[in-house]
Design a protein around this motif. Structure first.
Motif, PDB file in Angstrom:
ATOM      1  N   LEU A 177      40.550  40.905  42.357  1.00 42.64           N
ATOM      2  CA  LEU A 177      41.231  40.213  41.574  1.00 42.64           C
ATOM      3  C   LEU A 177      42.141  40.562  40.491  1.00 42.64           C
ATOM      4  O   LEU A 177      41.610  42.219  39.756  1.00 42.64           O
ATOM      5  CB  LEU A 177      40.871  39.113  41.016  1.00 42.64           C
ATOM      6  N   ARG A 230      45.583  39.331  39.500  1.00 40.85           N
ATOM      7  CA  ARG A 230      46.340  38.445  38.863  1.00 40.85           C
ATOM      8  C   ARG A 230      46.307  37.153  37.318  1.00 40.85           C
ATOM      9  O   ARG A 230      47.394  37.225  36.735  1.00 40.85           O
ATOM     10  CB  ARG A 230      46.456  36.895  39.966  1.00 40.85           C
ATOM     11  N   SER A 245      43.599  44.869  42.018  1.00 44.44           N
ATOM     12  CA  SER A 245      42.912  44.320  43.347  1.00 44.44           C
ATOM     13  C   SER A 245      42.808  45.133  43.872  1.00 44.44           C
ATOM     14  O   SER A 245      41.657  44.964  45.305  1.00 44.44           O
ATOM     15  CB  SER A 245      43.591  42.592  44.098  1.00 44.44           C
ATOM     16  N   GLN A 280      38.571  36.012  48.005  1.00 42.47           N
ATOM     17  CA  GLN A 280      39.771  35.059  46.577  1.00 42.47           C
ATOM     18  C   GLN A 280      41.202  34.386  46.914  1.00 42.47           C
ATOM     19  O   GLN A 280      41.486  34.498  47.770  1.00 42.47           O
ATOM     20  CB  GLN A 280      40.647  36.679  46.019  1.00 42.47           C
ATOM     21  N   ILE A 331      43.297  31.272  40.685  1.00 45.03           N
ATOM     22  CA  ILE A 331      43.014  31.457  40.323  1.00 45.03           C
ATOM     23  C   ILE A 331      41.634  31.105  39.570  1.00 45.03           C
ATOM     24  O   ILE A 331      40.557  32.089  39.847  1.00 45.03           O
ATOM     25  CB  ILE A 331      43.549  31.888  38.722  1.00 45.03           C
ATOM     26  N   SER A 367      39.200  31.404  42.026  1.00 40.43           N
ATOM     27  CA  SER A 367      39.106  32.750  42.396  1.00 40.43           C
ATOM     28  C   SER A 367      36.878  32.971  41.517  1.00 40.43           C
ATOM     29  O   SER A 367      36.178  33.363  42.145  1.00 40.43           O
ATOM     30  CB  SER A 367      40.037  33.814  42.201  1.00 40.43           C
ATOM     31  N   TYR A 368      38.548  32.925  40.506  1.00 40.71           N
ATOM     32  CA  TYR A 368      36.667  32.568  39.508  1.00 40.71           C
ATOM     33  C   TYR A 368      35.168  32.081  39.279  1.00 40.71           C
ATOM     34  O   TYR A 368      34.163  33.036  39.901  1.00 40.71           O
ATOM     35  CB  TYR A 368      37.002  32.472  37.952  1.00 40.71           C
ATOM     36  N   GLY A 389      39.646  45.082  40.771  1.00 41.48           N
ATOM     37  CA  GLY A 389      39.225  44.384  40.159  1.00 41.48           C
ATOM     38  C   GLY A 389      39.522  43.666  38.564  1.00 41.48           C
ATOM     39  O   GLY A 389      39.727  45.270  37.811  1.00 41.48           O
ATOM     40  N   VAL A 425      37.000  39.551  35.336  1.00 40.65           N
ATOM     41  CA  VAL A 425      36.052  39.660  36.148  1.00 40.65           C
ATOM     42  C   VAL A 425      34.181  39.278  35.840  1.00 40.65           C
ATOM     43  O   VAL A 425      33.711  38.413  35.484  1.00 40.65           O
ATOM     44  CB  VAL A 425      36.114  39.818  37.665  1.00 40.65           C
TER      45      VAL A 425
END
Length: 335
Positions: free
Chosen positions: A54, A56, A65, A102, A107, A110-111, A135, A139
């Protein structure tokens, strides 16, 4: 938990297998992957590697990423023997379980996935040491949230190697500049249980320093660390944390390194750590009795030069594992 590890995770992009009957020759022959059969025996492993692709949410333009796979591709350059510490990692069982899935655009989703994967890891194989390869630095907050969900009774301490405090305001949303503040303001980690080592130069605002002071964060600048001694500073932080917390989570932002040593860290700056200083520091962190997990974040392979930062990242991982394994071997010899 029936979906863990697959299809909850993406399998590693390459599967490593140790040839039977021959000694390990490099790290890619040592780190293993799970068989497609679904017969998973986590009890055979001491540590688990998880990729988190990740970036973004990064303030700086970043392809962090891509780092998990770039780090995996560089394993072939390293042996399992740490000559300075005289530690052989061959005896440690280590498993690469792949990457957190992801979302392309969401986002928040993804989290959530990162948080739930850490929770699942702790529920399914709590004896293993998680090594997480980001990442961007956002994260870290999600991984620690997942740990806390799995172990709500534990007090968590953070040892952070970073040029930045990562205490930016949450008003503009979570980014790689906010993980420590998010953990403090959510009550997951107390400010006094965060030790940030490596801040320097003109890369933190006075307002962030004031927030760190008000929150009780302990921090040491590079000037202070070098005058006092890298080893001595790290040991002092580890000792202080160990008195107050149940586990220590170690997070390494690769921009703690001087830009000359880490061209692939988007926010790397002049005046940072040398690689040998960071390697020494993370080895000591791995030796700490309460060190329970670590991550490596903010490494952009597309900015790198001759894989300098990628190789430094693998070296950081191996130094931490060497410290951890050295500690475990000594504990077993006492028992």
């Amino acid at each position: 938990m029936s979906t863990y590890p697959y299809p909850m995770l993406e399998r590693p992009f390459v599967e490593f297998r140790k040839a039977e009957g021959k000694p390990f020759r490099n790290v890619s022959e040592w780190i293993q992957t799970l068989p497609p059969s679904g017969e998973y025996r986590f009890e055979n492993y001491d540590a688990v590697i998880l990729g988190i692709p990740l970036s973004r949410s990064s303030i700086s333009a970043s392809a962090a990423s891509e780092a998990p796979n770039a780090l995996r591709s560089a394993w072939k350059y390293f042996s399992t023997y740490h000559i300075e510490a005289d530690v052989e990692l061959n005896g440690m069982g280590i498993l690469d379980i792949g990457d957190v899935k992801q979302s392309i655009t969401d986002i928040a989703a993804s989290y959530k996935a990162i948080r739930e994967v850490m929770y699942a890891m702790r529920m399914n194989h709590p004896h293993t040491l998680p090594i997480c390869l980001g990442g961007d630095h956002s994260v870290t907050a999600r991984l620690v949230q997942g740990w806390k969900k799995a172990h709500p009774e534990q007090t968590i301490g953070l040892l952070q190697f970073d040029t930045h405090f990562d205490l930016r305001s949450l008003d503009e949303g979570p980014t790689n500049g906010t993980p420590m503040r998010l953990l403090i303001e959510e009550g997951i980690v107390k400010g006094e249980h965060i030790h940030t080592l490596g801040v320097h130069g003109f890369f933190n605002s006075q307002a962030l320093k004031h927030y760190a002071d008000q929150s009780g964060v302990t921090y040491k600048t590079m000037t202070q660390m070098r005058k006092y001694g890298i080893s001595r500073t790290v040991k002092e932080s580890l000792d202080a944390l160990s008195e107050d917390v149940d586990i220590i989570y170690v997070t390494v932002d690769m921009d703690v390194l001087d830009v000359a040593f880490a061209p692939g860290a988007p926010a790397a700056t002049p005046g940072g750590m040398r690689t040998d200083e960071l390697f020494e520091a993370v080895f000591l962190a791995g030796q700490a009795s309460k060190a329970a997990s670590m991550d490596i974040v903010c490494l952009d392979p597309r900015l790198d030069v001759r894989e300098a930062t990628i190789k430094a990242g693998v070296h950081v991982m191996l130094c931490f594992l060497s410290g951890y394994w050295d500690r475990k071997q000594k504990e077993m010899s006492i028992d």
